[in-house]
Design a protein around this motif. Sequence first.
Motif, PDB file in Angstrom:
ATOM      1  N   ALA A 127      44.144  56.738  46.809  1.00  0.00           N
ATOM      2  CA  ALA A 127      43.492  55.711  45.976  1.00  0.00           C
ATOM      3  C   ALA A 127      41.980  55.744  46.191  1.00  0.00           C
ATOM      4  N   ALA A 128      41.579  55.954  47.459  1.00  0.00           N
ATOM      5  CA  ALA A 128      40.140  55.992  47.759  1.00  0.00           C
ATOM      6  C   ALA A 128      39.473  57.226  47.156  1.00  0.00           C
ATOM      7  N   SER A 129      40.285  58.237  46.812  1.00  0.00           N
ATOM      8  CA  SER A 129      39.721  59.465  46.224  1.00  0.00           C
ATOM      9  C   SER A 129      39.461  59.308  44.733  1.00  0.00           C
ATOM     10  N   ALA A 130      40.038  58.279  44.143  1.00  0.00           N
ATOM     11  CA  ALA A 130      39.996  58.173  42.681  1.00  0.00           C
ATOM     12  C   ALA A 130      38.563  58.069  42.154  1.00  0.00           C
ATOM     13  N   LEU A 131      37.778  57.198  42.802  1.00  0.00           N
ATOM     14  CA  LEU A 131      36.417  56.970  42.298  1.00  0.00           C
ATOM     15  C   LEU A 131      35.544  58.227  42.434  1.00  0.00           C
ATOM     16  N   PRO A 132      35.521  58.868  43.634  1.00  0.00           N
ATOM     17  CA  PRO A 132      34.719  60.102  43.737  1.00  0.00           C
ATOM     18  C   PRO A 132      35.201  61.182  42.769  1.00  0.00           C
ATOM     19  N   ALA A 133      36.523  61.293  42.592  1.00  0.00           N
ATOM     20  CA  ALA A 133      37.053  62.318  41.690  1.00  0.00           C
ATOM     21  C   ALA A 133      36.592  62.038  40.257  1.00  0.00           C
ATOM     22  N   ALA A 134      36.644  60.757  39.885  1.00  0.00           N
ATOM     23  CA  ALA A 134      36.203  60.391  38.536  1.00  0.00           C
ATOM     24  C   ALA A 134      34.706  60.602  38.383  1.00  0.00           C
ATOM     25  N   SER A 135      33.955  60.346  39.469  1.00  0.00           N
ATOM     26  CA  SER A 135      32.489  60.507  39.367  1.00  0.00           C
ATOM     27  C   SER A 135      32.133  61.987  39.200  1.00  0.00           C
ATOM     28  N   ALA A 136      32.932  62.877  39.833  1.00  0.00           N
ATOM     29  CA  ALA A 136      32.677  64.316  39.680  1.00  0.00           C
ATOM     30  C   ALA A 136      32.866  64.726  38.221  1.00  0.00           C
ATOM     31  N   SER A 163      32.439  62.680  35.663  1.00  0.00           N
ATOM     32  CA  SER A 163      31.625  61.896  34.718  1.00  0.00           C
ATOM     33  C   SER A 163      30.354  62.629  34.289  1.00  0.00           C
ATOM     34  N   VAL A 164      29.889  63.575  35.109  1.00  0.00           N
ATOM     35  CA  VAL A 164      28.649  64.270  34.746  1.00  0.00           C
ATOM     36  C   VAL A 164      28.989  65.385  33.757  1.00  0.00           C
ATOM     37  N   PRO A 165      28.308  65.424  32.607  1.00  0.00           N
ATOM     38  CA  PRO A 165      28.615  66.478  31.626  1.00  0.00           C
ATOM     39  C   PRO A 165      28.376  67.857  32.243  1.00  0.00           C
ATOM     40  N   PRO A 209      42.292  76.180  46.858  1.00  0.00           N
ATOM     41  CA  PRO A 209      41.205  76.810  47.617  1.00  0.00           C
ATOM     42  C   PRO A 209      39.856  76.139  47.411  1.00  0.00           C
ATOM     43  N   VAL A 210      39.575  75.677  46.187  1.00  0.00           N
ATOM     44  CA  VAL A 210      38.283  75.015  45.951  1.00  0.00           C
ATOM     45  C   VAL A 210      38.226  73.716  46.746  1.00  0.00           C
ATOM     46  N   ALA A 211      39.305  72.932  46.682  1.00  0.00           N
ATOM     47  CA  ALA A 211      39.328  71.645  47.407  1.00  0.00           C
ATOM     48  C   ALA A 211      39.138  71.879  48.894  1.00  0.00           C
ATOM     49  N   PHE A 212      39.878  72.824  49.433  1.00  0.00           N
ATOM     50  CA  PHE A 212      39.842  73.063  50.876  1.00  0.00           C
ATOM     51  C   PHE A 212      38.475  73.574  51.313  1.00  0.00           C
ATOM     52  N   ARG A 213      37.936  74.552  50.581  1.00  0.00           N
ATOM     53  CA  ARG A 213      36.677  75.166  51.040  1.00  0.00           C
ATOM     54  C   ARG A 213      35.482  74.241  50.840  1.00  0.00           C
ATOM     55  N   GLN A 214      35.549  73.387  49.839  1.00  0.00           N
ATOM     56  CA  GLN A 214      34.425  72.452  49.675  1.00  0.00           C
ATOM     57  C   GLN A 214      34.383  71.451  50.826  1.00  0.00           C
ATOM     58  N   ILE A 215      35.563  71.094  51.319  1.00  0.00           N
ATOM     59  CA  ILE A 215      35.605  70.149  52.453  1.00  0.00           C
ATOM     60  C   ILE A 215      35.021  70.795  53.709  1.00  0.00           C
ATOM     61  N   TRP A 216      35.393  72.051  53.929  1.00  0.00           N
ATOM     62  CA  TRP A 216      34.980  72.722  55.174  1.00  0.00           C
ATOM     63  C   TRP A 216      33.766  73.611  54.948  1.00  0.00           C
ATOM     64  N   SER A 217      33.024  73.300  53.897  1.00  0.00           N
ATOM     65  CA  SER A 217      31.888  74.154  53.543  1.00  0.00           C
ATOM     66  C   SER A 217      30.890  74.264  54.687  1.00  0.00           C
ATOM     67  N   ARG A 218      30.463  75.502  54.938  1.00  0.00           N
ATOM     68  CA  ARG A 218      29.395  75.719  55.918  1.00  0.00           C
ATOM     69  C   ARG A 218      28.035  75.703  55.221  1.00  0.00           C
ATOM     70  N   ALA A 219      28.068  75.697  53.884  1.00  0.00           N
ATOM     71  CA  ALA A 219      26.800  75.638  53.157  1.00  0.00           C
ATOM     72  C   ALA A 219      26.179  74.258  53.361  1.00  0.00           C
ATOM     73  N   ALA A 242      31.393  65.694  46.385  1.00  0.00           N
ATOM     74  CA  ALA A 242      31.338  65.935  44.941  1.00  0.00           C
ATOM     75  C   ALA A 242      29.896  66.141  44.471  1.00  0.00           C
ATOM     76  N   LEU A 243      28.988  65.337  45.045  1.00  0.00           N
ATOM     77  CA  LEU A 243      27.579  65.461  44.656  1.00  0.00           C
ATOM     78  C   LEU A 243      27.012  66.810  45.101  1.00  0.00           C
ATOM     79  N   GLU A 244      27.349  67.190  46.343  1.00  0.00           N
ATOM     80  CA  GLU A 244      26.857  68.471  46.876  1.00  0.00           C
ATOM     81  C   GLU A 244      27.375  69.651  46.057  1.00  0.00           C
ATOM     82  N   HIS A 245      28.556  69.474  45.449  1.00  0.00           N
ATOM     83  CA  HIS A 245      29.164  70.576  44.699  1.00  0.00           C
ATOM     84  C   HIS A 245      29.140  70.307  43.192  1.00  0.00           C
TER      85      HIS A 245
END
Lengths: 415, 228
Positions: free
Chosen positions: A394-403, A405-407, A8-18, A304-307
């Motif tokens: 594979a293209a998701s790996a970097l954004p996922a890792a960047s999410a 990386s922030v403490p 649910p988190v993955a899906f709703r963040q993609i379709w976020s209306r916020a 990832a940055l927005e969330h």
Amino acid sequence: MSCPVVPPVAFRQIWSRAHSGVVRMVSMLSISGIAIGVAALLLLDAFMNGFQGSIMDFLSMANPALIVTAPGGGCLTGRDVDLVRALAASTPGLGSVSPYLEKAAVASGEGGSVAGILVRAVDPVAERGVSSLSEGLPASGSEAVLGSELAARLSVLEGDSIRIASTETVDITSSGHAVVDTIVSVRVAGVRDFGLAEYNSGLAVVSLGTAGALYGTTGRFSAAGVSLDPGADAVESSAALSASLRSEYVDSRYDRFMEAEAFLTRHENLFRAFGLERFGMTVVLALITVVALLNLSSALAMIALEHRRDTGVLRAMGATPGHILGIGFLQGLILGVSGCLAGSAFAALAILAVNRLVPLHLEDSVYWVDTLVARVDPGTWLLTMGATIAACLAASALPAASALSVPPAECVRHE
Amino acid sequence: MSDAPALSCRGIRKSYRESGAVLEVLRGIDFEAAPGEIVAVTGPSGSGKSTLLNILGVLEPPDSGSVLIGGIDAWLSPEGGRAALRNRRLGFVFQFHHLMEEFTVLENVAIPLLIAGRAKAEAEEAASAILREVGLEGLTGRFPSKISGGERQRAAMARALVARPDVVLADEPTGNLDPVNGERLRDLIGQLAHDHGQAFVLATHSAVLAAGSDRAYRLASGLLIREG
């Protein structure tokens, strides 16, 4: 990764209306990019398959799958053909055998039009088991089936007569005139579209009896055509038959050396050129998908940055790094699968439209075939989709890792 | 109320490096909170209250020292163990509610239980119960953007409590509320600590909130000073 909070988190963040709907728009653009890339690859594959397949079909329709000849240009005899029949019967994948004679001639119509032609003499009954060339040709009688363009050049229709003169029995008189002493008159039994422009413009199919009268070559053949069982591989079968023929010549001391060749290998250069063209176009069109994947990666990074704060909150509530990575990868998967499905749907509709509603016409004198059809290879279709989805992951790996990386303390810090 | 501390820390030190200079924020903090106890930590902005809460909440590692949660040394646990501690033994309330905008109030509150692997129906049932307890039973289907600031903060409190943690860490929980809502939240915290025996550690500027605590400390110059 299998935590019930991840989907649910993955899906709703993609379709976020916020965030002013920007995330939703970026997600839609990512899906569109992937859809365009996938559709381009699928359509290229389908149309290349269709074009190449049509030419192969037409070539195969008018010719036997395998051709047995005597290297050096010698003719085959009835005894040779019998041997080929016997070997074909004992070789898996091979079917009927039909000998034929092929020679040049000159034809004239009733109005006096003259054209150089290629005479293909076949046994009308046996040939039906090997190719479609003899369709419309009676089992006996002095008749011919003409290519449609040749009939037009000779100004003849079905039921008219033409005269065929052998170019092999020309005597030159002392005064320099050519005297053709073998001319036969044949009735036009049919006018056909053989599918190939060069056959339509110059091929006349006659019976072996007519050819015997024309060339005086009864019992001698240019080659023997052999059909294949459905699903048999032409190249492998020709190799097997050639091996048997070689064995007969070497081991059994048969007095004629014969060889089998798959008809399509005579056009190997053409199909290699098709392959090269397809490879080049695939590389070019794959660049669309590469750009779409870069776009996907930047979209996921933006999501990832927005969330980022939500990621911190999830970590504070006990989400593990695996959960956060799972959310990132699942978002890539959702966008990738959506793009693939959209691209597939578009490609399927386009193929349906071209094959059923709006046929694409080609200049047949240039391309051999007059209509471009699309043929879907389910294996390639699935491979394209699978590879695209894998690339999206594979293209998701970097954004996922960047999410990740922030403490988490940084993510939930006061704004 | 058991005497064994729900949360304790010993010798916590933390410093940051800023433009080449070392800024020592915490200089040996010893602290504990017993079950059902409300402990307030006050201090001016930048004194290190949030840093202390983040360290106690296993969100940020200390330079040295230990944090014991239910007898487990949190910073000696692996990442998975620290995540489990945050999920099962700790609850967080932030100054800004930090509810997830894409989820309803009910779904937000259920998230800690979903992270723990509980089924959705079970998690939402527990979330409904805790929302009733904080007086938000009529707002379960609303999105955070459609409720007031006080309601959001109560929803955030419900989310922190839904997994029945041993300790709730609240960073300026009333900092973004008007006085009336601030007092309501203070009363709610007092009632929940009493009813469920959970320890509350509050980092706050609010004298009212600090006055309602069982123990109050002031964080100054990196040290905790007992005030009441």
